[in-house]
Design a protein around this motif. Structure first.
Motif: not given
Length: 126
Positions: A33-36, A45-46, A108-109, A114-115
């Motif tokens: 899963v990729m997030g911004w 951090r939001e 969302r947290g 992990d990276y």
């Protein structure tokens, strides 16, 4: 291990657009899963957005919903964040993050990822 490098940040006027990219290396993006996320000075951090490994499931933070779009190209090992209708309050360092997952849950947290990349600065002038 996964290495993430963000690019595309810069200075833009309110109402303008930017497209951030996150290039991954070390392993394929599939099954991640990729997030911004973003972090403004003095703030936590939001969560901004996350996308499933297939790209079919998306989720957004309330403050960016309808203006930002996350996407991914697993063949290019790259994740994108298209940011439209930018506001001064969008000013922050934007971070790309990756999460190992079996279930594909769109976390969302920040602690669930992990990276992390080093971040790219986005500044929106009024």
């Amino acid at each position: 291990q996964v290495q993430l490098v963000e690019s595309g940040g810069g200075l833009v006027q309110a109402g303008g657009s930017l497209r951030l990219s996150c290039a991954a290396s070390g392993r394929p993006l599939s099954n991640l899963v990729m997030g911004w996320f973003r972090q403004a000075p003095g703030k936590e951090r939001e969560f901004v957005a996350a996308v499933s490994w297939s790209g079919s499931s998306l989720t957004y933070g309330d403050s960016v919903k309808g203006r930002f779009t996350i996407s991914r190209d697993n063949a290019k090992n790259t994740v994108y964040l298209q940011m439209n209708s930018l506001k001064p309050e969008d000013t922050a360092v934007y971070y790309c993050a990756a999460r190992r997952t079996v279930t594909g849950y769109l976390a969302r947290g920040p602690k669930e990822y992990d990276y992390w990349g080093q971040g790219t600065q986005v500044t929106v002038s009024s």
